[in-house]
Design a protein around this motif. Structure first.
Motif, PDB file in Angstrom:
ATOM      1  N   ALA A 124       0.812  -1.215   0.000  1.00 52.89           N
ATOM      2  CA  ALA A 124       0.000   0.000   0.000  1.00 52.89           C
ATOM      3  C   ALA A 124       0.846   1.266   0.000  1.00 52.89           C
ATOM      4  N   PHE A 125       2.050   1.182   0.582  1.00 48.10           N
ATOM      5  CA  PHE A 125       2.896   2.361   0.734  1.00 48.10           C
ATOM      6  C   PHE A 125       4.266   2.082   0.132  1.00 48.10           C
ATOM      7  N   ASP A 126       4.507   2.684  -1.031  1.00 44.43           N
ATOM      8  CA  ASP A 126       5.727   2.431  -1.794  1.00 44.43           C
ATOM      9  C   ASP A 126       6.966   2.771  -0.977  1.00 44.43           C
ATOM     10  N   ARG A 127       7.955   1.869  -0.981  1.00 49.28           N
ATOM     11  CA  ARG A 127       9.165   2.066  -0.182  1.00 49.28           C
ATOM     12  C   ARG A 127       9.985   3.271  -0.637  1.00 49.28           C
ATOM     13  N   ASP A 128       9.822   3.691  -1.887  1.00 53.27           N
ATOM     14  CA  ASP A 128      10.588   4.825  -2.388  1.00 53.27           C
ATOM     15  C   ASP A 128       9.935   6.167  -2.052  1.00 53.27           C
ATOM     16  N   GLN A 129       8.692   6.132  -1.588  1.00 52.97           N
ATOM     17  CA  GLN A 129       7.975   7.371  -1.341  1.00 52.97           C
ATOM     18  C   GLN A 129       7.576   7.565   0.125  1.00 52.97           C
ATOM     19  N   TYR A 130       7.604   6.483   0.902  1.00 54.90           N
ATOM     20  CA  TYR A 130       7.170   6.571   2.293  1.00 54.90           C
ATOM     21  C   TYR A 130       8.313   6.189   3.232  1.00 54.90           C
ATOM     22  N   TYR A 131       8.234   6.710   4.460  1.00 57.27           N
ATOM     23  CA  TYR A 131       9.253   6.476   5.483  1.00 57.27           C
ATOM     24  C   TYR A 131       8.601   5.853   6.712  1.00 57.27           C
ATOM     25  N   PHE A 132       9.324   4.926   7.307  1.00 53.88           N
ATOM     26  CA  PHE A 132       8.784   4.164   8.434  1.00 53.88           C
ATOM     27  C   PHE A 132       8.982   4.877   9.767  1.00 53.88           C
ATOM     28  N   GLN A 133       7.974   4.741  10.623  1.00 57.84           N
ATOM     29  CA  GLN A 133       8.094   5.181  12.015  1.00 57.84           C
ATOM     30  C   GLN A 133       7.249   4.250  12.868  1.00 57.84           C
ATOM     31  N   GLU A 134       7.776   3.846  14.011  1.00 55.90           N
ATOM     32  CA  GLU A 134       6.976   3.000  14.904  1.00 55.90           C
ATOM     33  C   GLU A 134       5.715   3.745  15.327  1.00 55.90           C
ATOM     34  N   GLY A 135       4.681   2.982  15.655  1.00 53.12           N
ATOM     35  CA  GLY A 135       3.392   3.575  15.976  1.00 53.12           C
ATOM     36  C   GLY A 135       3.453   4.528  17.156  1.00 53.12           C
ATOM     37  N   GLU A 136       2.752   5.658  17.030  1.00 54.17           N
ATOM     38  CA  GLU A 136       2.729   6.648  18.104  1.00 54.17           C
ATOM     39  C   GLU A 136       1.318   7.027  18.533  1.00 54.17           C
ATOM     40  N   PHE A 137       0.312   6.353  17.994  1.00 55.32           N
ATOM     41  CA  PHE A 137      -1.059   6.738  18.313  1.00 55.32           C
ATOM     42  C   PHE A 137      -1.719   5.825  19.342  1.00 55.32           C
ATOM     43  N   ILE A 138      -1.333   4.559  19.381  1.00 59.33           N
ATOM     44  CA  ILE A 138      -1.865   3.643  20.387  1.00 59.33           C
ATOM     45  C   ILE A 138      -0.892   3.621  21.565  1.00 59.33           C
ATOM     46  N   SER A 139      -1.315   4.117  22.696  1.00 62.25           N
ATOM     47  CA  SER A 139      -0.448   4.164  23.871  1.00 62.25           C
ATOM     48  C   SER A 139      -0.346   2.790  24.517  1.00 62.25           C
ATOM     49  N   GLY A 140       0.628   2.643  25.415  1.00 62.00           N
ATOM     50  CA  GLY A 140       0.788   1.380  26.112  1.00 62.00           C
ATOM     51  C   GLY A 140      -0.413   1.046  26.977  1.00 62.00           C
ATOM     52  N   SER A 141      -0.946   2.039  27.680  1.00 60.70           N
ATOM     53  CA  SER A 141      -2.112   1.788  28.542  1.00 60.70           C
ATOM     54  C   SER A 141      -3.339   1.450  27.716  1.00 60.70           C
ATOM     55  N   GLN A 142      -3.490   2.107  26.593  1.00 59.87           N
ATOM     56  CA  GLN A 142      -4.621   1.811  25.720  1.00 59.87           C
ATOM     57  C   GLN A 142      -4.509   0.408  25.144  1.00 59.87           C
ATOM     58  N   MET A 143      -3.292   0.037  24.752  1.00 59.03           N
ATOM     59  CA  MET A 143      -3.056  -1.310  24.238  1.00 59.03           C
ATOM     60  C   MET A 143      -3.460  -2.353  25.275  1.00 59.03           C
ATOM     61  N   ASN A 144      -3.048  -2.155  26.523  1.00 54.86           N
ATOM     62  CA  ASN A 144      -3.381  -3.108  27.575  1.00 54.86           C
ATOM     63  C   ASN A 144      -4.884  -3.224  27.787  1.00 54.86           C
ATOM     64  N   ARG A 145      -5.584  -2.103  27.714  1.00 50.20           N
ATOM     65  CA  ARG A 145      -7.041  -2.144  27.886  1.00 50.20           C
ATOM     66  C   ARG A 145      -7.695  -2.919  26.751  1.00 50.20           C
ATOM     67  N   TRP A 146      -7.210  -2.713  25.539  1.00 44.74           N
ATOM     68  CA  TRP A 146      -7.815  -3.375  24.385  1.00 44.74           C
ATOM     69  C   TRP A 146      -7.551  -4.878  24.363  1.00 44.74           C
ATOM     70  N   LEU A 147      -6.432  -5.299  24.917  1.00 45.17           N
ATOM     71  CA  LEU A 147      -6.086  -6.727  24.901  1.00 45.17           C
ATOM     72  C   LEU A 147      -6.793  -7.531  25.993  1.00 45.17           C
ATOM     73  N   ARG A 148      -7.493  -6.860  26.886  1.00 41.44           N
ATOM     74  CA  ARG A 148      -8.189  -7.556  27.962  1.00 41.44           C
ATOM     75  C   ARG A 148      -9.483  -8.198  27.486  1.00 41.44           C
ATOM     76  N   ARG A 149     -10.051  -9.025  28.348  1.00 46.30           N
ATOM     77  CA  ARG A 149     -11.393  -9.546  28.106  1.00 46.30           C
ATOM     78  C   ARG A 149     -12.411  -8.415  28.297  1.00 46.30           C
ATOM     79  N   TYR A 150     -13.438  -8.417  27.497  1.00 46.41           N
ATOM     80  CA  TYR A 150     -14.498  -7.419  27.625  1.00 46.41           C
ATOM     81  C   TYR A 150     -15.343  -7.692  28.861  1.00 46.41           C
ATOM     82  N   ASN A 151     -15.490  -6.674  29.686  1.00 49.21           N
ATOM     83  CA  ASN A 151     -16.365  -6.772  30.860  1.00 49.21           C
ATOM     84  C   ASN A 151     -16.900  -5.373  31.153  1.00 49.21           C
ATOM     85  N   PRO A 152     -18.145  -5.087  30.765  1.00 54.59           N
ATOM     86  CA  PRO A 152     -18.684  -3.731  30.937  1.00 54.59           C
ATOM     87  C   PRO A 152     -18.867  -3.326  32.388  1.00 54.59           C
TER      88      PRO A 152
END
Length: 391
Positions: free
Chosen positions: A98-126
């Motif tokens: 989707a993103f040509d290597r000659d036109q795009y540059y890589f950066q590790e993800g910066e939008f999903i935080s560590g705390s948010q990641m942990n919440r999303w990986l848990r079992r759902y319990n409202p």
């Protein structure tokens, strides 16, 4: 994510010999970002191009420093190392569709935080704080903790985010797209305790089709969530599903499907199957599926054993896409040896790799001993092998 830039020049020295991949002699780019008149300038560096057959993405370095994702550490707790490596490298390969290597540059993800990641990986319990956002299924009804866990195993193991940046004609750095990898368990490992505090380990196999179906549902929910972030509301998003292998596997898992979602889209329209497998050499599975390459590997081992006049520990790992070999990795594990013997063996291996294996995919040979790495041989299609003996 729009940032004005100016390009400067910095020095970079790399000494390369033989068939080592070469460095593009163009200028390194230093990007000076001006957020506002009051804000301090911040430098962004685009790493130089290294000309290799893999054609890796160049990286965006903030202030000359590699930008690590805050959520990166969570993989160490949920995935085997053999899967972590393939998950990350494979996700970059998928990004290139989707993103040509000659036109795009890589950066590790910066939008999903560590705390948010942990919440999303848990079992759902409202009803439990911190579990309202869980993407894994809630516990089922059952007479025992073990039964409840077996009925609804945790499927989503990890989420990996990659960002791809580009530079506009107006010298602005912009986010071009986001790639998300969803890693799915093939076996659910869990523990239970008895009344006396004793701990019991359990495992529950997960049907591959069930895991994929659930992964696609999670992908849609995840897409809806990230679209709520105004920074990600309009950018293209690619999502890929990765199926892990059980613990202790000698080869990693593989990507099984992907989808591309265009700008401003919030619904996944379709999925594309990925036909990727890893095979271990020597093994019964490899002989059944790829008999010619299995026979070539066996002949290779026999010839090395004859060279040494004894059996040598040699194993191989082949990665296949659409039934074609993408790359082969061969590892030697030696005991006692002399340096002259290592040199002779490396020369011998180099000639045999060229003659026995098809000139269609990269071949990587790592010669190791009890003392560490001894030599390296890399054979790219259409090139002479690169050979290096460690001192």
């Amino acid at each position: 994510m729009n940032k004005k830039i100016s390009l400067l020049m910095m020095s970079f020295v790399l000494i390369l010999t033989g068939c080592i991949p070469t460095l593009d002699r163009g200028e390194d780019e230093v990007i000076v970002v001006e957020e506002s008149e009051a804000a301090e300038e911040e430098e962004y560096v685009l790493t130089p191009t290294i000309n290799t057959p893999e054609n890796h993405y160049r990286n965006v370095l903030r202030g000359g420093t590699y930008n690590r994702s805050e959520a990166r550490g969570s993989t160490a707790h949920t995935m085997e190392r053999i899967d972590i490596n393939q998950f990350e490298l494979g996700l970059m390969e998928i990004a290139s569709t989707a993103f040509d290597r000659d036109q795009y540059y890589f950066q590790e993800g910066e939008f999903i935080s560590g705390s948010q990641m942990n919440r999303w990986l848990r079992r759902y319990n409202p009803d439990e704080e911190g579990f309202e956002e869980g993407l894994n299924p809630p516990l089922a009804e059952g007479d025992s903790a073990e039964e409840r866990m077996r009925k609804n195993p945790i499927i989503l193991s990890h989420i990996m985010e990659h960002n791809y940046m580009y530079v506009t004609d107006d010298e602005e750095v912009r986010l071009g797209g986001v790639v998300l990898g969803l890693s799915l368990n093939s076996v659910y490992y869990f523990q239970t305790k008895n009344d006396e505090g004793g701990i019991y380990n359990h495992e529950q196999s997960i049907d591959a089709e069930e895991a994929e179906a659930r992964g696609k549902e999670i992908a849609q929910e995840l897409l809806s969530r990230i679209r709520q972030d105004e920074r990600l509301a309009e950018v293209p998003v690619t999502i890929a599903l990765y199926q892990e292998n059980p613990r202790g596997a000698i080869v990693p898992g593989s990507f099984i499907s992907l989808t591309h979602v265009g700008e401003n889209q919030s619904d996944i329209q379709s999925w594309e199957a990925i036909n990727e497998q890893f095979y271990f050499f020597p093994s019964r599975e490899a002989r059944e599926v790829f008999p010619n390459q299995a026979a070539a590997f066996s002949q290779f081992k026999d010839e090395v054993d004859e060279f040494f006049d004894r059996s040598v520990g040699i194993v191989g790992k082949g990665r296949y896409k659409n039934e074609s070999l993408e790359e082969m990795t061969i590892e030697f594990n030696l005991q006692s040896h002399g340096k002259a013997e290592i040199i002779a063996l490396t020369q011998f291996i180099s000639s045999r790799v060229t003659n026995l294996f098809p000139d269609e995919a990269p071949i990587y040979v790592y010669v190791n001993s009890v003392n560490g790495p001894e030599s390296l041989i890399v054979q790219y299609p259409g090139h002479d092998p690169y050979v290096h003996v460690y001192k």
